[in-house]
Design a protein around this motif. Sequence first.
Motif, PDB file in Angstrom:
ATOM      1  N   VAL A 184      45.113  30.755  37.291  1.00 29.44           N
ATOM      2  CA  VAL A 184      43.866  31.331  36.665  1.00 29.44           C
ATOM      3  C   VAL A 184      43.694  32.357  37.793  1.00 29.44           C
ATOM      4  N   VAL A 185      43.236  33.695  37.203  1.00 29.23           N
ATOM      5  CA  VAL A 185      43.390  34.808  38.162  1.00 29.23           C
ATOM      6  C   VAL A 185      41.784  35.342  38.049  1.00 29.23           C
ATOM      7  N   VAL A 186      41.304  36.010  39.130  1.00 30.22           N
ATOM      8  CA  VAL A 186      40.125  36.904  39.029  1.00 30.22           C
ATOM      9  C   VAL A 186      40.289  37.987  39.673  1.00 30.22           C
ATOM     10  N   HIS A 187      40.257  39.066  38.964  1.00 31.70           N
ATOM     11  CA  HIS A 187      40.477  40.489  39.598  1.00 31.70           C
ATOM     12  C   HIS A 187      39.225  41.077  40.016  1.00 31.70           C
ATOM     13  N   PHE A 188      38.992  41.874  41.147  1.00 36.47           N
ATOM     14  CA  PHE A 188      37.871  42.580  41.542  1.00 36.47           C
ATOM     15  C   PHE A 188      38.293  43.559  42.253  1.00 36.47           C
ATOM     16  N   TYR A 189      37.138  44.326  42.716  1.00 35.41           N
ATOM     17  CA  TYR A 189      37.287  45.643  43.750  1.00 35.41           C
ATOM     18  C   TYR A 189      36.453  45.269  45.026  1.00 35.41           C
ATOM     19  N   ARG A 197      39.270  49.024  46.835  1.00 32.58           N
ATOM     20  CA  ARG A 197      40.524  48.285  46.954  1.00 32.58           C
ATOM     21  C   ARG A 197      40.639  47.205  46.027  1.00 32.58           C
ATOM     22  N   PRO A 198      41.614  47.259  45.119  1.00 29.10           N
ATOM     23  CA  PRO A 198      41.688  45.905  44.210  1.00 29.10           C
ATOM     24  C   PRO A 198      42.276  44.864  45.005  1.00 29.10           C
ATOM     25  N   LEU A 199      41.450  43.956  44.464  1.00 25.38           N
ATOM     26  CA  LEU A 199      42.149  42.197  45.005  1.00 25.38           C
ATOM     27  C   LEU A 199      42.132  41.324  43.975  1.00 25.38           C
ATOM     28  N   ALA A 200      42.880  40.345  44.037  1.00 28.83           N
ATOM     29  CA  ALA A 200      42.814  39.172  43.122  1.00 28.83           C
ATOM     30  C   ALA A 200      42.775  37.948  43.618  1.00 28.83           C
ATOM     31  N   LEU A 201      41.965  36.820  43.193  1.00 24.43           N
ATOM     32  CA  LEU A 201      42.090  35.513  43.736  1.00 24.43           C
ATOM     33  C   LEU A 201      43.030  34.948  42.640  1.00 24.43           C
ATOM     34  N   VAL A 202      43.846  34.107  43.309  1.00 23.83           N
ATOM     35  CA  VAL A 202      44.790  33.330  42.226  1.00 23.83           C
ATOM     36  C   VAL A 202      44.965  31.997  42.584  1.00 23.83           C
ATOM     37  N   TYR A 203      45.045  30.778  41.412  1.00 27.82           N
ATOM     38  CA  TYR A 203      45.343  29.611  41.496  1.00 27.82           C
ATOM     39  C   TYR A 203      46.554  29.458  40.875  1.00 27.82           C
ATOM     40  N   LEU A 204      47.744  29.126  41.392  1.00 27.83           N
ATOM     41  CA  LEU A 204      49.147  28.777  40.759  1.00 27.83           C
ATOM     42  C   LEU A 204      49.161  27.401  40.677  1.00 27.83           C
ATOM     43  N   THR A 205      49.799  26.759  39.508  1.00 26.85           N
ATOM     44  CA  THR A 205      50.539  25.823  39.508  1.00 26.85           C
ATOM     45  C   THR A 205      51.246  25.536  38.398  1.00 26.85           C
ATOM     46  N   ARG A 206      52.437  24.518  38.390  1.00 23.49           N
ATOM     47  CA  ARG A 206      53.217  24.241  37.673  1.00 23.49           C
ATOM     48  C   ARG A 206      52.725  23.472  36.298  1.00 23.49           C
TER      49      ARG A 206
END
Length: 93
Positions: A4-9, A20-29
């Motif tokens: 689940v990814v949220v992209h923002f500046y 500056r571009p940033l992303a907050l990411v939740y990773l799971t299997r």
Amino acid sequence: VHAVVVHFYVLDIEARGYQRPLALVYLTRDQDKIDRHFSAMARDLRHAMETVKQINNKLFMHELECRLADLKHTQRVLTSGPGRGSTEIDPRV
């Protein structure tokens, strides 16, 4: 791996175009975990993004004010007093 990814500046005085571009990411299997909790994950990531952006905006404004003060000081030094146009810095300023 699923995400689940949220992209923002964010604003950055040193970055090209001041952004500056940033992303907050939740990773799971576990795809089911995302399916079951997607709304809450997306909401929480957006909330975290908004918090980062609010703090970033305050920091950017402070950095901008400091840069402006530096420019005004340089302008005063270069346009006033004896040796006008010289690179001497008046310690009283």
